[in-house]
Scaffold this active site. Structure first.
Site, PDB file in Angstrom:
ATOM      1  N   ASP A  40       8.779  -2.052   0.192  1.00 35.06           N
ATOM      2  CA  ASP A  40       8.065  -1.278   1.185  1.00 35.06           C
ATOM      3  C   ASP A  40       6.849  -2.044   1.681  1.00 35.06           C
ATOM      4  OD1 ASP A  40       7.817   1.327   2.506  1.00 35.06           O
ATOM      5  OD2 ASP A  40       5.933   1.427   1.419  1.00 35.06           O
ATOM      6  N   THR A  73       6.072  -0.370   9.157  1.00 39.85           N
ATOM      7  CA  THR A  73       4.859  -1.124   8.820  1.00 39.85           C
ATOM      8  C   THR A  73       5.100  -2.623   8.787  1.00 39.85           C
ATOM      9  OG1 THR A  73       5.404  -0.690   6.539  1.00 39.85           O
ATOM     10  CG2 THR A  73       3.731   0.675   7.514  1.00 39.85           C
ATOM     11  N   THR A  74       6.209  -3.033   8.213  1.00 38.50           N
ATOM     12  CA  THR A  74       6.497  -4.458   8.150  1.00 38.50           C
ATOM     13  C   THR A  74       6.644  -4.990   9.570  1.00 38.50           C
ATOM     14  OG1 THR A  74       7.782  -3.880   6.214  1.00 38.50           O
ATOM     15  CG2 THR A  74       7.917  -6.152   6.948  1.00 38.50           C
ATOM     16  N   ASP A 368       8.962   7.887   3.412  1.00 34.30           N
ATOM     17  CA  ASP A 368       9.200   7.271   4.722  1.00 34.30           C
ATOM     18  C   ASP A 368       9.989   8.228   5.609  1.00 34.30           C
ATOM     19  OD1 ASP A 368       7.899   4.983   3.999  1.00 34.30           O
ATOM     20  OD2 ASP A 368       9.670   3.710   3.848  1.00 34.30           O
TER      21      ASP A 368
END
Ligand code: ADP
Ligand code: MG
Length: 517
Positions: A40, A73-74, A368
């Site tokens: 994550d 987010t990544t 998520d």
């Protein structure tokens, strides 16, 4: 000035290899030797011990992305890193950061328009929501139990949604999670109601209460008399007796109040005096003490009870209702299940897994989905995943750049190239040649449009709706906005540093900050 871009790119490089379903996990080890294994992006960045202010800023933005839409987010960090890399190349050509920023801003604005055009409207039926949950979970180390978990989260999120089109509401605060290791991830279950990792206060209290009338109290149920601030000096035994009698009568009074209100179950946020526990048990009342604040609030929502600050305020109207309350032994931990609540919207997910690492990762994955599912339900717009949106945006941005006269067009073209880092990273992480895949995507995209993406499992470039790889439009849109803003912010900081540095001699091997052409 390069240091800022460098710091940002380093963070981006670190998380880039975790992007997508085939992304690698990272093992994070803290100074005490505690280990955390995760895929994550948000968690990795939260746990990374970074000192550089720019890196901190990136992490902050990633966190905001996580908090607002739950996913992507990544993507934000990788995209921002690439936008800066492209900007750096333009700076090397002598283009001023201000011009690049202007181009980036124009590109972002155009992207927002394109998003409106390429979003596909969905109904929030089960298969669609399941596909969205599955896409969110892909590659997060829960592969085996993905179907089961996605059924559970979709069910939970649907149960807290109501209202018709336009006035839809999804309140994920009505969902809570509890974790317990010692079973397979497939044993994770949805409980309609509230699960508390707590046990009843006394063994002789009932383990099952039907038609529970529930009192919620946030003050301590104890005798607060003189003991708190004064030492009692007892000079004769009758004084001691009087003291005990007073204590007993206060505690009896508390229990009488609970009885008078008509409660047969009581949840207390603070402690309950042992003698009081004994009295409650004698009355056949189930009591649970030291319940977490957040759980008290959830219980209030689910059962319709009002949390009272003082036992004297407790009456019939402040009680809540649940059809069934049970204390159960879950692998050696006692848990209290509050079910058949007055408000059927409340749901709990009891997360299981072999070890603590696994239940923690399952919890992150589920959380998520608490972002992506509401995003899909509320906006009803989705996109295909697997880099499809980025390829589409890039191709349309290039067309747009053609029509721009000024030098900003170079910024727009650079922005387009930067977006393509996502499909490239997805391909690379899955073991394919990123450029080959990108070219294949571009040519198929030209024929078939924005549904064309890269399927990391088969390595094929194809219509990803067919593979059910779909994501809420909101997540992607927010990711592009956050990444652009982050890059723009860092470019602006460069400007300030560049301005002060202009008067200093430029160290050897470093080029001068770009000047206006
Ligand atoms: P993020 O933190 O940005 O959500 P993830 O590691 O979750 O990062 O990866 C998300 C990316 O993976 C998205 O671009 C999504 O479209 C892509 N993705 C999901 N499933 C697939 C798949 N089957 N094939 C290719 N890409 C996929
Ligand atoms: Mg994700």
């Amino acid at each position: 000035m390069r240091m800022n871009i460098m710091a940002a790119r380093t963070i981006a490089e670190t998380v880039r290899t975790t992007l997508g379903p085939m992304g690698m996990d990272k093992m994070l080890v803290d100074s005490l030797g505690d280990v955390l294994v995760t895929n994550d992006g948000a968690t990795i960045m939260r746990e990374m011990d970074v000192k550089h202010p720019i890196a901190k800023m990136m992490i902050e933005v990633a966190r905001t992305q996580e908090a607002s839409v739950g996913d992507g987010t990544t993507t934000v960090v990788v995209m921002a890193g690439e936008l800066l890399k492209e900007a750096e190349a333009l700076i090397d050509l002598g283009i001023h950061p201000v011009v690049i920023s202007k181009g980036y801003r124009m590109a972002l604005e155009r992207c927002l328009e394109i998003f409106e055009e390429i979003g596909v409207t969905i109904s929030d039926d089960l298969p669609t929501l399941r596909a969205i949950a599955l896409t969110t979970m892909t590659g997060k180390g829960v592969e085996k139990a993905k179907d089961h978990l996605s059924d559970i989260v979709v069910d939970a999120v649907r149960s807290v949604s109501d209202g018709e089109d336009g006035a839809r509401r999804v309140d994920v605060n009505f969902i809570k999670t509890e974790k317990k290791e010692g079973a397979a991830v497939e044993d994770t279950e949805l409980v309609r109601g509230v699960v508390l990792s707590k046990e009843k206060a006394h063994v002789s209290m009932p383990s099952t209460v039907l038609q529970a009338k529930i009192a919620l109290v946030n003050s301590a149920l104890e005798y607060k008399g003189k003991t708190v601030d004064a030492k009692i000096s007892v000079t004769d035994p009758s004084q001691l007796k009087a003291f005990f009698q007073e204590r007993v009568s206060v505690l009896k009074g508390i229990v009488a109040q609970v009885k008078k209100a008509g409660a047969n179950v009581i949840f207390a946020e603070k402690g309950i005096d042992d003698y009081c526990v004994y009295l409650l048990a004698k009355e056949g009342i189930l009591a649970v003490r030291r319940v977490r604040r957040s759980d008290m609030e959830m219980l209030a929502k689910a059962t319709g009870a009002t949390i009272v600050n003082n036992i004297d305020e407790l009456d019939e109207t402040s009680l809540g209702y649940a059809g069934l309350i049970e204390e159960k032994n879950i692998d050696g931990t006692m848990m209290v299940f509050v079910q058949e609540c007055r408000e059927p919207k409340a749901a709990s997910i009891l997360i299981r897994g072999g070890t603590k690492h696994i239940v923690d990762e399952v919890e992150r994955v589920i959380e998520d989905c608490f972002g992506t599912l509401p995003a899909a339900i509320l906006t009803r717009k989705v996109l295909a995943g697997g880099g499809s949106a980025e390829v589409e945006l890039a191709s349309r941005l290039r067309q747009f750049a053609e029509g721009v006269e000024g030098i900003e067009r170079l910024g727009i073209a650079a922005f387009a190239r930067a977006l393509e880092v996502i499909p490239k990273a997805l391909a690379e992480n899955a073991g394919y040649n990123p450029l080959e895949i990108l070219v294949e995507m571009q040519s198929l995209n030209a024929k078939m449009g924005s549904k064309v993406g890269f399927d990391a499992f088969t390595g094929k470039v194809k219509d990803l709706y067919e593979e059910n790889v779909i994501e809420p439009l909101l997540v992607k849109k927010q990711a592009v906005i956050s990444a652009s803003e982050l890059a723009l912010m860092i470019l602006r900081i460069n400007d300030i540093i560049a301005a002060t540095k202009l008067s200093l001699p430029i160290p050897e091997g470093m080029s001068a900050p770009g000047k206006m052409q």
